[in-house]
Scaffold this motif. Sequence first.
Motif, mmCIF file in Angstrom:
data_model
loop_
_atom_site.group_PDB
_atom_site.id
_atom_site.type_symbol
_atom_site.label_atom_id
_atom_site.label_comp_id
_atom_site.label_asym_id
_atom_site.label_seq_id
_atom_site.Cartn_x
_atom_site.Cartn_y
_atom_site.Cartn_z
ATOM 1 N N GLU A 44 24.047 2.314 36.104
ATOM 2 C CA GLU A 44 24.517 0.970 35.728
ATOM 3 C C GLU A 44 26.022 0.782 35.938
ATOM 4 O OE1 GLU A 44 22.850 -1.714 34.857
ATOM 5 O OE2 GLU A 44 20.826 -0.958 34.567
ATOM 6 N N GLY A 99 28.704 2.899 35.717
ATOM 7 C CA GLY A 99 29.694 3.558 34.855
ATOM 8 C C GLY A 99 30.686 4.472 35.554
ATOM 9 N N LYS A 136 32.624 3.713 38.067
ATOM 10 C CA LYS A 136 33.810 2.981 38.538
ATOM 11 C C LYS A 136 34.641 2.531 37.348
ATOM 12 C CE LYS A 136 32.683 0.934 42.948
ATOM 13 N NZ LYS A 136 33.911 1.416 43.573
ATOM 14 N N TRP A 141 36.410 -0.488 35.910
ATOM 15 C CA TRP A 141 36.422 -1.940 36.105
ATOM 16 C C TRP A 141 37.641 -2.546 35.429
ATOM 17 C CZ3 TRP A 141 33.215 -3.463 39.722
ATOM 18 C CH2 TRP A 141 32.136 -2.629 40.009
ATOM 19 N N SER A 176 38.154 -3.058 31.548
ATOM 20 C CA SER A 176 38.482 -1.991 30.593
ATOM 21 C C SER A 176 40.001 -1.893 30.435
ATOM 22 C CB SER A 176 37.860 -0.659 31.005
ATOM 23 O OG SER A 176 38.408 -0.221 32.204
ATOM 24 N N GLY A 196 28.922 1.101 26.706
ATOM 25 C CA GLY A 196 29.044 1.005 28.165
ATOM 26 C C GLY A 196 30.390 1.526 28.615
ATOM 27 N N CYS A 197 30.721 2.743 28.180
ATOM 28 C CA CYS A 197 32.117 3.214 28.247
ATOM 29 C C CYS A 197 32.598 3.587 29.644
ATOM 30 C CB CYS A 197 32.323 4.385 27.296
ATOM 31 S SG CYS A 197 31.318 5.830 27.703
ATOM 32 N N GLN A 217 29.400 5.512 24.296
ATOM 33 C CA GLN A 217 28.010 5.346 24.764
ATOM 34 C C GLN A 217 28.014 4.902 26.215
ATOM 35 O OE1 GLN A 217 26.735 2.087 25.592
ATOM 36 N NE2 GLN A 217 24.784 2.904 26.279
ATOM 37 N N ASP A 218 27.142 5.478 27.011
ATOM 38 C CA ASP A 218 26.909 5.002 28.368
ATOM 39 C C ASP A 218 25.408 5.066 28.633
ATOM 40 O OD1 ASP A 218 28.854 4.435 30.922
ATOM 41 O OD2 ASP A 218 26.859 5.121 31.536
ATOM 42 N N PHE A 219 24.948 4.268 29.566
ATOM 43 C CA PHE A 219 23.520 4.314 29.935
ATOM 44 C C PHE A 219 23.160 5.718 30.441
ATOM 45 C CE2 PHE A 219 20.007 3.549 32.927
ATOM 46 C CZ PHE A 219 19.160 2.802 32.133
ATOM 47 N N GLY A 256 21.943 6.364 26.751
ATOM 48 C CA GLY A 256 20.659 5.697 26.536
ATOM 49 C C GLY A 256 20.820 4.196 26.606
ATOM 50 N N ASP A 257 19.684 3.532 26.545
ATOM 51 C CA ASP A 257 19.657 2.071 26.688
ATOM 52 C C ASP A 257 20.051 1.390 25.365
ATOM 53 O OD1 ASP A 257 18.405 -0.062 28.709
ATOM 54 O OD2 ASP A 257 17.951 -0.689 26.653
ATOM 55 N N TRP A 258 20.679 0.237 25.480
ATOM 56 C CA TRP A 258 21.114 -0.501 24.286
ATOM 57 C C TRP A 258 19.941 -0.846 23.357
ATOM 58 C CZ3 TRP A 258 24.240 -3.754 28.196
ATOM 59 C CH2 TRP A 258 25.464 -3.122 28.440
ATOM 60 N N ALA A 285 33.617 -3.287 27.602
ATOM 61 C CA ALA A 285 34.254 -3.913 28.770
ATOM 62 C C ALA A 285 33.248 -3.974 29.906
ATOM 63 C CB ALA A 285 35.479 -3.095 29.203
ATOM 64 N N GLU A 286 33.123 -5.158 30.485
ATOM 65 C CA GLU A 286 32.257 -5.389 31.653
ATOM 66 C C GLU A 286 30.811 -4.966 31.374
ATOM 67 O OE1 GLU A 286 33.670 -6.788 34.442
ATOM 68 O OE2 GLU A 286 35.723 -6.007 34.633
ATOM 69 N N TYR A 320 27.166 -8.393 32.283
ATOM 70 C CA TYR A 320 26.897 -8.945 33.621
ATOM 71 C C TYR A 320 25.419 -9.304 33.821
ATOM 72 C CZ TYR A 320 25.734 -4.007 34.233
ATOM 73 O OH TYR A 320 25.231 -2.761 34.058
HETATM 74 C C1 LIG Z 1 30.153 -2.266 34.950
HETATM 75 S S1 LIG Z 1 30.042 -0.820 34.010
HETATM 76 C C2 LIG Z 1 31.538 -0.906 33.042
HETATM 77 C C3 LIG Z 1 32.071 0.448 32.712
HETATM 78 C C4 LIG Z 1 33.392 0.442 31.911
HETATM 79 N N1 LIG Z 1 33.225 -0.204 30.635
HETATM 80 C C5 LIG Z 1 34.501 -0.200 32.682
HETATM 81 O O1 LIG Z 1 34.828 -1.367 32.383
HETATM 82 O O2 LIG Z 1 35.067 0.417 33.576
HETATM 83 C C6 LIG Z 1 28.788 -1.287 32.824
HETATM 84 C C7 LIG Z 1 28.520 -0.241 31.747
HETATM 85 O O3 LIG Z 1 27.508 -0.698 30.850
HETATM 86 C C8 LIG Z 1 26.505 0.301 30.681
HETATM 87 N N2 LIG Z 1 25.199 -0.351 30.614
HETATM 88 C C9 LIG Z 1 24.750 -1.369 31.398
HETATM 89 N N3 LIG Z 1 23.508 -1.743 31.055
HETATM 90 C C10 LIG Z 1 23.152 -0.945 30.010
HETATM 91 C C11 LIG Z 1 21.991 -0.858 29.197
HETATM 92 N N4 LIG Z 1 20.931 -1.655 29.390
HETATM 93 N N5 LIG Z 1 21.963 0.071 28.221
HETATM 94 C C12 LIG Z 1 23.024 0.885 28.028
HETATM 95 N N6 LIG Z 1 24.165 0.851 28.742
HETATM 96 C C13 LIG Z 1 24.221 -0.057 29.735
HETATM 97 C C14 LIG Z 1 26.599 1.195 31.891
HETATM 98 O O4 LIG Z 1 26.306 2.503 31.591
HETATM 99 C C15 LIG Z 1 28.048 1.061 32.334
HETATM 100 O O5 LIG Z 1 28.836 2.072 31.836
#
Ligand SMILES: C[S@@+](CC[C@H](N)C(=O)[O-])C[C@H]1O[C@@H](n2cnc3c(N)ncnc32)[C@H](O)[C@@H]1O
Length: 313
Positions: A97, A99, A101, A103, A106, A133-134, A154-156, A193-195, A232-233, A236
């Motif tokens: 998802e 993570g 990059k 963005w 952040s 979504g770190c 937390q990250d996916f 994991g997922d939100w 952050a971000e 979407y």
């Molecule tokens: C575009 S990235 C942004 C990463 C970081 N926050 C940044 O700004 O650089 C989106 C983040 O949201 C997390 N994410 C997106 N959909 C998710 C979901 N359904 N459950 C858990 N995490 C999710 C992803 O793991 C990812 O790290």
Amino acid sequence: MAENKISANPTKETYPLFYLSDPPPSGLGFGFFDSPQKNPIPPPPPVEVFPSDEQLPTKSTAEPISINDTLVLLKGKVSTFDVFGVSNSDLVAGKYEGGLKLWEGSLDLVKTLSSDVREGRLLLKGKRVLELGCGHGLPGIFTCLEGAAAVHFQDFNSEVLRFLTIPNVEVNLSKEEDKKEKCISPDVRFFSGDWSEIHQLLLPPRNDNHKKVTECISAEEDSDGYDVILMAETVYALSSLQSLYELIKKCMRGPSGVVYMAGKKHYFGVGGGTRQFLHILDQDGTMAACLLAEVTDGSSNVREVWKFSLKQA
Ligand SMILES: C[S@@+](CC[C@H](N)C(=O)[O-])C[C@H]1O[C@@H](n2cnc3c(N)ncnc32)[C@H](O)[C@@H]1O
């Protein structure tokens, strides 16, 4: 329109354009989201990832990122291809998802947190913080450096935490420890994991007996929720906005908890955006929203930083 009901702080800050060392893949910075999302595959189960699971050394490759005149954070870099076997411009629904990059949002978020701390609007010392979504985790890292008592990331994807977030946290915290100016010993933990499911780990069920013997526990030690939630971000994809909102409602410590959200006003091609998230808030009616910063660089999408808090009864 729903967004007109949200009251925005009239004091807006406009940040100058800044560049990331990784340029966005194309156009407005979310080119990979233009690809149509396929039917979601079941998300990976929620797990806690431990620093000992870290696999890649990034200490030697961490680059400095200047947030403002006084604040520099370090960021590692990991290739999407090496970790997931997909090119940098790919988003694989249910698998990866975005993570890996860094963005723009952040960095907008760290700047806003930094200015709120400086101006006395935000106290992080002793607080419990959750970054959702770190990815690189720079906002959460900033709160560690400002003396938060607990910071949970937390990250996916567990891979993002192991290859990127954990090394980033370690390199930034060890940099501060070297200075020997502050004692940084926050409770730092990592969850993937997922939100829709991650609350199972972030909010473990309370054991009443345990509660009784620890009645004198202070509010700051109490693990029931978070004082500050950062993201952050993350707004979407329209499909995940509701589960993200339900999660922050579960995780926010009432009545004083706050959420800081940075993101683009609209994510073209996928339909999400800060305003879509605010629409969910507005419909639910339990939280107040305040616009803290608007970032316009004249060439790309408008970015915003919002703060949410529970409406007072
Ligand atoms: C575009 S990235 C942004 C990463 C970081 N926050 C940044 O700004 O650089 C989106 C983040 O949201 C997390 N994410 C997106 N959909 C998710 C979901 N359904 N459950 C858990 N995490 C999710 C992803 O793991 C990812 O790290």
